[in-house]
Design an enzyme around this catalytic site. Structure first.
Site, short mmCIF file in Angstrom:
data_model
loop_
_atom_site.label_atom_id
_atom_site.label_comp_id
_atom_site.label_asym_id
_atom_site.label_seq_id
_atom_site.Cartn_x
_atom_site.Cartn_y
_atom_site.Cartn_z
N ARG A 175 70.54 56.23 27.15
CA ARG A 175 71.69 57.13 26.90
C ARG A 175 72.94 56.34 26.49
O ARG A 175 74.06 56.67 26.89
CB ARG A 175 72.03 57.97 28.15
CG ARG A 175 70.92 58.78 28.69
CD ARG A 175 70.47 59.91 27.78
NE ARG A 175 69.32 60.53 28.36
CZ ARG A 175 68.08 60.08 28.16
NH1 ARG A 175 67.83 59.05 27.37
NH2 ARG A 175 67.06 60.68 28.74
N SER A 229 70.73 67.19 32.28
CA SER A 229 70.98 66.27 33.39
C SER A 229 72.44 65.82 33.38
O SER A 229 72.94 65.35 32.36
CB SER A 229 70.09 65.03 33.26
OG SER A 229 68.75 65.42 33.44
N GLU A 300 76.10 61.46 32.69
CA GLU A 300 75.55 61.38 31.33
C GLU A 300 76.36 62.31 30.42
O GLU A 300 76.53 62.06 29.25
CB GLU A 300 74.09 61.84 31.40
CG GLU A 300 73.39 61.88 30.08
CD GLU A 300 71.91 62.24 30.23
OE1 GLU A 300 71.26 61.79 31.20
OE2 GLU A 300 71.40 62.98 29.37
C1 FAD Z 1 68.63 72.50 29.00
C2 FAD Z 1 69.01 71.13 28.54
C3 FAD Z 1 68.05 70.13 28.53
C4 FAD Z 1 68.38 68.84 28.10
N1 FAD Z 1 67.43 67.88 28.10
C5 FAD Z 1 67.73 66.64 27.67
C6 FAD Z 1 66.73 65.62 27.64
O1 FAD Z 1 65.58 65.83 27.97
N2 FAD Z 1 67.09 64.39 27.22
C7 FAD Z 1 68.36 64.10 26.83
O2 FAD Z 1 68.63 62.96 26.44
N3 FAD Z 1 69.32 65.05 26.84
C8 FAD Z 1 69.03 66.30 27.25
N4 FAD Z 1 70.02 67.26 27.26
C9 FAD Z 1 71.38 66.91 26.86
C10 FAD Z 1 71.69 67.14 25.38
O3 FAD Z 1 70.86 68.15 24.82
C11 FAD Z 1 71.53 65.85 24.57
O4 FAD Z 1 72.42 64.85 25.02
C12 FAD Z 1 71.80 66.10 23.08
O5 FAD Z 1 71.45 64.94 22.36
C13 FAD Z 1 73.25 66.45 22.77
O6 FAD Z 1 73.29 66.90 21.42
P1 FAD Z 1 74.44 67.89 20.95
O7 FAD Z 1 74.30 68.09 19.50
O8 FAD Z 1 74.46 69.10 21.79
O9 FAD Z 1 75.71 66.98 21.25
P2 FAD Z 1 77.11 67.44 21.84
O10 FAD Z 1 76.95 67.88 23.25
O11 FAD Z 1 77.78 68.35 20.90
O12 FAD Z 1 77.86 66.02 21.87
C14 FAD Z 1 77.43 65.00 22.74
C15 FAD Z 1 78.10 63.69 22.33
O13 FAD Z 1 77.62 63.30 21.04
C16 FAD Z 1 78.71 63.16 20.14
N5 FAD Z 1 78.27 63.61 18.81
C17 FAD Z 1 77.73 64.81 18.49
N6 FAD Z 1 77.43 64.85 17.17
C18 FAD Z 1 77.79 63.66 16.66
C19 FAD Z 1 77.74 63.08 15.35
N7 FAD Z 1 77.27 63.76 14.31
N8 FAD Z 1 78.18 61.81 15.19
C20 FAD Z 1 78.66 61.11 16.24
N9 FAD Z 1 78.77 61.61 17.49
C21 FAD Z 1 78.32 62.87 17.70
C22 FAD Z 1 79.81 64.05 20.70
O14 FAD Z 1 81.09 63.66 20.24
C23 FAD Z 1 79.62 63.83 22.19
O15 FAD Z 1 80.22 62.63 22.62
C24 FAD Z 1 69.70 68.55 27.68
C25 FAD Z 1 70.67 69.58 27.67
C26 FAD Z 1 70.32 70.85 28.09
C27 FAD Z 1 71.35 71.94 28.04
#
Ligand code: FAD
Length: 308
Positions: A175, A229, A300
């Protein structure tokens, strides 16, 4: 709310949509939190680059994918968010690589890969974020991580310059992703990725996706607003085990609750939690685990903005 400095749109014809004081609860999976001073939805990649050049120097910028790992404090984010998720984000085969825009949702990549007979992207089926978010977080589960399968990425800088970058340009870990040459997330962001997957069996990939999704349904409170998480797992242990052992399952602050189903999830069961409730609950879980086990849990989830 502090006023954000106006942007200069006179020199560039922007085609995206700009909104002021955008409620971010609409854009994060916790369905809680404050507003963003400015929110921009780019029309396309060129428009995104043009928009970035119009920002006042030093303007705080946060790219947002599906907000599935993000919380904006109740006092709001005094800067600009760029809303990247798009249902129309492009994905295609390029030789033996899959190219996906940052806007594409991860489960789509998993399904696209399986449909084309690739294996190794099944884990992305249960990550409810975008490709951009997965790259920024090095999202992973069930023994796989995003950067394991990245061949190269395309980034855009604040100056509107695109760069193709290799995995060697980044330091990645659990992460954790850092760009060696620039400040990722402040000066440079992801716009696309090329994934290298192994040629495999379509049927096997599909059934692995099904199996992983069923496992999630059984273990995670997917029916309630959450952000996955909350804490990273400490080496050799699980944050959920430690929080549960402290008797915190079901513990509530304001509208936020530690899930009874999975102790490393905080849920917003009635949709009434404030960001402050969620943050206080994160703090409480951290302190309790530290007191009881001497282990410092590291969040995280990303939290931005000002307290109300
Ligand atoms: C039900 C559920 C299950 C999940 N399971 C997992 C799992 O199994 N494993 C896991 O790792 N995570 C998990 N997550 C967390 C999350 O889905 C991941 O971290 C995911 O990668 C976040 O993507 P996002 O587009 O929603 O990012 P956001 O939440 O919108 O942003 C997260 C971070 O990434 C940055 N970011 C977003 N887009 C960009 C871009 N284009 N360029 C640079 N920075 C950017 C943002 O500024 C922020 O700092 C889960 C979440 C939920 C709700």
């Amino acid at each position: 709310m502090k006023m954000t400095e106006p942007i200069d749109r006179s020199s560039v014809a922007l085609r995206g949509s700009l909104r002021l004081n955008e409620p971010m609860a609409k854009h994060v999976s916790w369905r809680a939190g404050g507003v963003a001073g400015r929110a921009y939805v780019p029309a396309d990649r060129a428009d995104l680059a043009a928009f970035l050049t119009t920002l006042p120097k030093g303007e705080p910028v946060c790219f947002v994918g599906l907000g599935s790992n993000l919380l904006v404090r109740d006092g709001g984010f005094h800067g600009t968010v760029v809303l990247m998720h798009s249902r129309h984000g492009a994905m295609r085969l390029e030789g033996d690589l899959i190219r996906a825009e940052a806007a594409v949702a991860c489960p789509k990549v998993a399904r696209f890969a399986a449909t084309h007979g690739f294996e190794g992207a099944e884990f992305l089926a249960g990550v409810p974020g975008t490709v951009g978010g997965a790259l920024a977080m090095n999202a992973g589960c069930y023994g796989s991580e995003t950067w394991d399968v990245v061949a190269k990425v395309l980034t855009v800088s604040r100056a509107g310059k695109f760069s193709e970058r290799a995995p060697a340009d980044f330091q990645t870990g659990y992460r954790r992703v850092e760009l060696r040459a620039s400040r990722l997330g402040e000066e440079e962001w992801f716009v696309a990725a090329w994934f290298r997957l192994r040629a495999g069996d379509q049927k096997r990939a599909r059934s692995r996706i099904k199996e992983l999704l069923a496992k999630r349904m059984a273990e995670q409170p997917l029916d309630l607003p959450n952000a996955g998480s909350v804490f990273r797992n400490p080496r050799g242990d699980h944050a959920a085990r430690l929080i549960e052992a402290c008797g915190l399952k079901g513990y509530e602050i304001g509208g936020a609750r530690i899930s009874e189903k999975h102790a490393n999830f905080i849920v917003n069961p009635k949709g009434r939690a404030r960001a402050a409730d969620i943050e206080a609950l994160i703090g409480h879980a951290r302190e309790t685990v530290k007191e009881r086990f001497g282990i410092e849990l590291v969040p995280e989830v990303r939290i931005i903005g000002e307290a109300a």
